[in-house]
Design an enzyme around this catalytic site. Structure first.
Site, PDB file in Angstrom:
ATOM      1  N   ASP A  78     -13.344   6.243  -2.719  1.00 15.80           N
ATOM      2  CA  ASP A  78     -11.897   6.423  -2.859  1.00 15.80           C
ATOM      3  C   ASP A  78     -11.643   7.831  -3.409  1.00 15.80           C
ATOM      4  O   ASP A  78     -12.034   8.150  -4.534  1.00 15.80           O
ATOM      5  CB  ASP A  78     -11.328   5.360  -3.805  1.00 15.80           C
ATOM      6  CG  ASP A  78      -9.808   5.321  -3.789  1.00 15.80           C
ATOM      7  OD1 ASP A  78      -9.204   5.980  -2.922  1.00 15.80           O
ATOM      8  OD2 ASP A  78      -9.234   4.627  -4.645  1.00 15.80           O
ATOM      9  N   ASP A  95      -8.131   8.341   2.955  1.00 20.05           N
ATOM     10  CA  ASP A  95      -8.868   8.734   1.750  1.00 20.05           C
ATOM     11  C   ASP A  95      -9.751   7.653   1.154  1.00 20.05           C
ATOM     12  O   ASP A  95     -10.219   7.797   0.026  1.00 20.05           O
ATOM     13  CB  ASP A  95      -7.894   9.231   0.685  1.00 20.05           C
ATOM     14  CG  ASP A  95      -6.938   8.141   0.214  1.00 20.05           C
ATOM     15  OD1 ASP A  95      -6.668   7.211   0.991  1.00 20.05           O
ATOM     16  OD2 ASP A  95      -6.451   8.226  -0.921  1.00 20.05           O
ATOM     17  N   GLU A  96     -10.000   6.574   1.871  1.00 18.22           N
ATOM     18  CA  GLU A  96     -10.901   5.563   1.322  1.00 18.22           C
ATOM     19  C   GLU A  96     -11.609   4.813   2.436  1.00 18.22           C
ATOM     20  O   GLU A  96     -11.101   4.680   3.553  1.00 18.22           O
ATOM     21  CB  GLU A  96     -10.167   4.595   0.387  1.00 18.22           C
ATOM     22  CG  GLU A  96      -9.101   3.763   1.059  1.00 18.22           C
ATOM     23  CD  GLU A  96      -8.513   2.716   0.105  1.00 18.22           C
ATOM     24  OE1 GLU A  96      -9.272   2.107  -0.673  1.00 18.22           O
ATOM     25  OE2 GLU A  96      -7.285   2.516   0.157  1.00 18.22           O
TER      26      GLU A  96
END
Length: 362
Positions: A12, A107-108
């Site tokens: 993350d 983003d993860e």
């Protein structure tokens, strides 16, 4: 970890959009930075730097409220093309370690590194190496959670942000989950959290005191899921080719709107944006949802299941126009949104046949 258990990593990125902006603009570093909206707009915060979070600012907060909390914050517009390119670099790093990479957003991602490409046996060392590679390539920090299933790995990745690395072994899992606030468990949103709070349930240990029967009585089938999750039971595999279950777009108006024709014009613009997103992903949808938020912040949704999978802006617009006609609007509208759900691949022969015939809506 025990050899018969999976090794799952949740990566993350830390305040992703804001961190990219601070990386690219020296003048933003060390300052409260807000990506999305503007101080006097009706927009919302997409994300913010850790310096801004100290003032109580968070994602999805109205930009005007964020400005009141921190009048000297810097507001910038998102640069989605830049964020997407950085995301591609991050996902390439992850895929160099395993084929089993499941992106959840830009983003993860989840990684199943049980069988590592280079034979590394330690999930902890793999996560540390991925974090280092991300920093070397992008100049950004990531936090990682490592455990034997997706639920615990995701909760763990948030435990020591930013730039954290948290490992939860099977022996430590129950004590870890017992201390977790219930709002951080998968599937427990604000409404469910409030309902549980009224019952004196605030942490995992509180939730674990409720029997399976009690949870089923309170939440139907979801109760069974909650009963398992709070005990660290989560058999969900990492799915590298997971298709997003919905694609949506919404807009908040600078001035509250009461003219139906103006609303329909905005809905067509939203439908055109969603069509492009559907085409980019080669998917269609079978459920269309209309979202309306009024000036008094009351919010409603209306949905319909389509006769054939939809992808074109015109088809989506026709459905939401029909849904809008079913709503009695006696006050001004602040926000409109469209979501297309139950996505499926447009490469399916049946889907191609149906959409290729260009059947009319009615």
């Amino acid at each position: 970890m025990e050899s018969n258990l999976r090794k799952i990593i949740h990566i993350d990125m830390d305040a992703f959009y804001a961190s990219v902006e601070q990386r690219d603009h020296v003048e933003y570093r060390g300052k409260p930075l807000i990506v999305g909206g503007s101080p006097h707009s009706r927009g919302v915060v997409a994300t913010c730097s850790y310096e801004a979070r100290r003032y109580g600012i968070h994602s999805a907060m109205p930009a005007s409220m964020a400005h009141r909390l921190c009048p000297h914050a810097i507001f910038v517009k998102p640069r989605m093309d830049v964020y997407r390119q950085v995301s591609r670099d991050i996902m390439s790093i992850c895929k160099a370690h395993t084929d089993l990479v499941e992106p959840l957003s830009l983003d993860e991602a989840f990684l199943d590194v049980t069988h590592h490409r280079r034979g590394m046996a330690s999930g902890t060392l793999i996560a540390r190496e991925i974090k280092q590679q991300i920093y070397e390539v992008t100049g950004l920090t990531a936090s990682a959670g490592v455990s034997y299933n997706k639920l615990i790995a995701k909760i763990a990745s948030d435990d020591h942000k930013p730039n954290g690395l948290t490992v939860i072994t099977p022996e430590k899992a129950q004590a870890f989950l017992d201390a977790v606030p219930i709002g951080r468990f998968f599937g427990i949103g604000k409404v469910t959290e409030q309902k549980l709070s009224l019952l004196g349930v605030h942490t995992g240990s509180d939730l674990r005191r409720l029997s399976r029967e009690q949870l089923i009585q309170l939440f139907s089938d979801r109760g069974r899921v909650f009963y398992d999750l709070v005990r660290g039971i989560d058999p969900r595999p990492v799915l590298p080719n997971r298709i997003r279950q919905s694609i949506g777009k919404e807009t908040t108006f600078q001035v509250d709107m009461d003219d139906i024709d103006d609303m329909l014009s905005q809905l067509m613009l939203l439908a055109q944006t969603i069509e492009q997103q559907l085409r980019n992903r080669s998917v269609t949808g079978r459920v269309v949802v209309l979202k309306i938020k009024f000036a008094n912040f009351q919010q409603i949704t209306r949905r319909t299941t389509t006769h054939i999978p939809v992808q074109s802006a015109q088809d989506i617009y026709d459905y939401v126009q029909s849904l809008l006609n079913q709503v009695y609007i006696d006050t001004k509208v602040r926000l409109l949104g469209i979501t297309v759900q139950k996505l499926e691949s447009a490469q399916d022969p049946l889907v191609q046949m149906e959409t290729g015939e260009q059947l009319t809506l009615f």
